[in-house]
Scaffold this active site. Structure first.
Site, PDB file in Angstrom:
ATOM      1  N   PHE A  17       0.831  -1.202   0.000  1.00  0.00           N
ATOM      2  CA  PHE A  17       0.000   0.000   0.000  1.00  0.00           C
ATOM      3  C   PHE A  17       0.866   1.254   0.000  1.00  0.00           C
ATOM      4  CE2 PHE A  17      -2.067  -3.451   2.274  1.00  0.00           C
ATOM      5  CZ  PHE A  17      -3.268  -3.549   1.592  1.00  0.00           C
ATOM      6  N   GLY A  43       4.385  -2.239  10.580  1.00  0.00           N
ATOM      7  CA  GLY A  43       3.553  -2.564   9.424  1.00  0.00           C
ATOM      8  C   GLY A  43       4.391  -3.015   8.241  1.00  0.00           C
ATOM      9  N   ASP A 138       2.887   2.609  10.202  1.00  0.00           N
ATOM     10  CA  ASP A 138       1.958   2.155   9.146  1.00  0.00           C
ATOM     11  C   ASP A 138       1.368   0.798   9.546  1.00  0.00           C
ATOM     12  OD1 ASP A 138       0.585   2.249   6.739  1.00  0.00           O
ATOM     13  OD2 ASP A 138       2.256   1.450   5.555  1.00  0.00           O
ATOM     14  N   HIS A 141      -4.704   0.959  11.726  1.00  0.00           N
ATOM     15  CA  HIS A 141      -5.110   2.304  11.326  1.00  0.00           C
ATOM     16  C   HIS A 141      -6.293   2.860  12.122  1.00  0.00           C
ATOM     17  CE1 HIS A 141      -2.141   2.063   8.270  1.00  0.00           C
ATOM     18  NE2 HIS A 141      -2.609   3.068   7.556  1.00  0.00           N
ATOM     19  N   HIS A 166       2.108   7.147   7.575  1.00  0.00           N
ATOM     20  CA  HIS A 166       1.492   6.919   6.258  1.00  0.00           C
ATOM     21  C   HIS A 166       0.001   7.227   6.345  1.00  0.00           C
ATOM     22  CE1 HIS A 166       0.798   4.261   2.513  1.00  0.00           C
ATOM     23  NE2 HIS A 166       1.342   5.408   2.150  1.00  0.00           N
TER      24      HIS A 166
HETATM   25  C1  LIG Z   1      -1.224  -1.117   5.768  1.00  0.00           C
HETATM   26  S1  LIG Z   1      -0.343  -2.581   6.135  1.00  0.00           S
HETATM   27  C2  LIG Z   1       1.333  -2.072   5.984  1.00  0.00           C
HETATM   28  C3  LIG Z   1       1.719  -1.792   4.545  1.00  0.00           C
HETATM   29  C4  LIG Z   1       3.214  -1.747   4.273  1.00  0.00           C
HETATM   30  N1  LIG Z   1       3.921  -0.745   5.049  1.00  0.00           N
HETATM   31  C5  LIG Z   1       3.477  -1.563   2.786  1.00  0.00           C
HETATM   32  O1  LIG Z   1       4.402  -0.805   2.421  1.00  0.00           O
HETATM   33  O2  LIG Z   1       2.799  -2.179   1.977  1.00  0.00           O
HETATM   34  C6  LIG Z   1      -0.545  -2.705   7.872  1.00  0.00           C
HETATM   35  C7  LIG Z   1       0.181  -3.881   8.529  1.00  0.00           C
HETATM   36  O3  LIG Z   1       0.204  -3.625   9.927  1.00  0.00           O
HETATM   37  C8  LIG Z   1       0.073  -4.845  10.611  1.00  0.00           C
HETATM   38  N2  LIG Z   1      -0.463  -4.540  11.937  1.00  0.00           N
HETATM   39  C9  LIG Z   1      -1.678  -4.063  12.260  1.00  0.00           C
HETATM   40  N3  LIG Z   1      -1.784  -3.876  13.588  1.00  0.00           N
HETATM   41  C10 LIG Z   1      -0.584  -4.233  14.118  1.00  0.00           C
HETATM   42  C11 LIG Z   1      -0.058  -4.261  15.446  1.00  0.00           C
HETATM   43  N4  LIG Z   1      -0.796  -3.881  16.490  1.00  0.00           N
HETATM   44  N5  LIG Z   1       1.193  -4.688  15.632  1.00  0.00           N
HETATM   45  C12 LIG Z   1       1.951  -5.090  14.578  1.00  0.00           C
HETATM   46  N6  LIG Z   1       1.508  -5.077  13.300  1.00  0.00           N
HETATM   47  C13 LIG Z   1       0.255  -4.656  13.073  1.00  0.00           C
HETATM   48  C14 LIG Z   1      -0.845  -5.698   9.764  1.00  0.00           C
HETATM   49  O4  LIG Z   1      -0.639  -7.071  10.008  1.00  0.00           O
HETATM   50  C15 LIG Z   1      -0.475  -5.253   8.344  1.00  0.00           C
HETATM   51  O5  LIG Z   1       0.443  -6.141   7.757  1.00  0.00           O
END
Ligand SMILES: C[S@@+](CC[C@H](N)C(=O)[O-])C[C@H]1O[C@@H](n2cnc3c(N)ncnc32)[C@H](O)[C@@H]1O
Length: 210
Positions: A17, A43, A138, A141, A166
């Site tokens: 993303f 993330g 990131d 959200h 982000h």
């Molecule tokens: C929007 S994606 C990240 C996109 C990535 N930075 C990229 O460049 O494509 C959000 C990620 O955050 C992780 N995530 C969500 N909540 C989290 C938490 N509390 N601790 C660790 N990871 C988390 C999810 O598993 C997901 O893979």
């Protein structure tokens, strides 16, 4: 520059993303910040942002800590708008992005520069004490998640280091408001000064002193 071109090609083929322009900014920020100290992202997902940040760190023989439980965010679960069936493990009946992430690191020749931290950002933070040159938020959200990541991790950013968010959308018509609200809170704290944005990437720099 050759290294960045190769990474950009790989990033184009990596699920995620992040716009290429945002990735190039992350690369430049990490290249600068990794002179101060290790960099960290929350993330990892399949490694798109990791490719850019780790490549910046690599220029200084630095390190990137990349945190993700690899179970996907709320909006990436089955039935939700960002669900990707390719990332669903039918045996465990869970989203699992860790294998994709490791493959991305291997293909980018970045395994020597990235420490994957496979747990929640909250757990990783419980015993964290290393000062950081850059933190990129990131992960989850929701307002609670972004705020928690900011409160926990921003205190580890070194003076002149970067705190980057982000999905900063000043206009609610463009996207969710949680990262924008927390970005505003970070600015209001007086600990950070603002840098120009790149698309939805909000960039703050930690002041020398308050
Ligand atoms: C929007 S994606 C990240 C996109 C990535 N930075 C990229 O460049 O494509 C959000 C990620 O955050 C992780 N995530 C969500 N909540 C989290 C938490 N509390 N601790 C660790 N990871 C988390 C999810 O598993 C997901 O893979």
């Amino acid at each position: 520059m050759k290294m960045l071109t190769q990474i950009e090609r790989l990033a184009e083929r990596t699920k995620g993303f992040l716009e290429a322009e945002e990735g190039r900014r992350l690369y430049r920020l990490a290249r600068e910040a990794s002179r101060l100290g290790p960099c960290l992202e929350i993330g990892s997902y399949c490694g798109k942002s990791t490719l850019y940040m780790a490549s910046g760190c690599k220029e200084n023989d630095g390190i990137l800590f990349s945190i993700d439980h690899h179970r996907g965010s709320e909006e990436q679960q089955p039935g939700e708008p960002y669900f990707d069936p390719d990332l669903f493990n039918p045996q465990t009946k869970e989203v699992d992005t860790f294998g994709h992430f490791r493959k991305t690191l291997r293909m980018g020749h970045l395994e020597e520069y990235v420490v994957p931290v496979v747990c929640t950002s909250f757990l990783a933070a419980r015993a964290w004490s290393t000062p950081l040159g850059m933190v990129f938020i990131d992960g989850g959200h929701s307002l609670d998640m972004v705020r928690q990541d900011f409160q926990i991790w921003s205190q580890h950013v070194l003076p002149r280091g970067y705190l980057v968010f982000h999905d900063i959308y000043p206009d609610p018509a463009d996207g969710g408001q949680a990262p924008y609200l927390v970005y505003q809170e970070a600015l209001a704290s007086g600990f950070f000064k603002i840098h120009p944005m790149t698309l939805s990437l909000g960039v703050l720099e930690r002041n020398q002193c308050r």
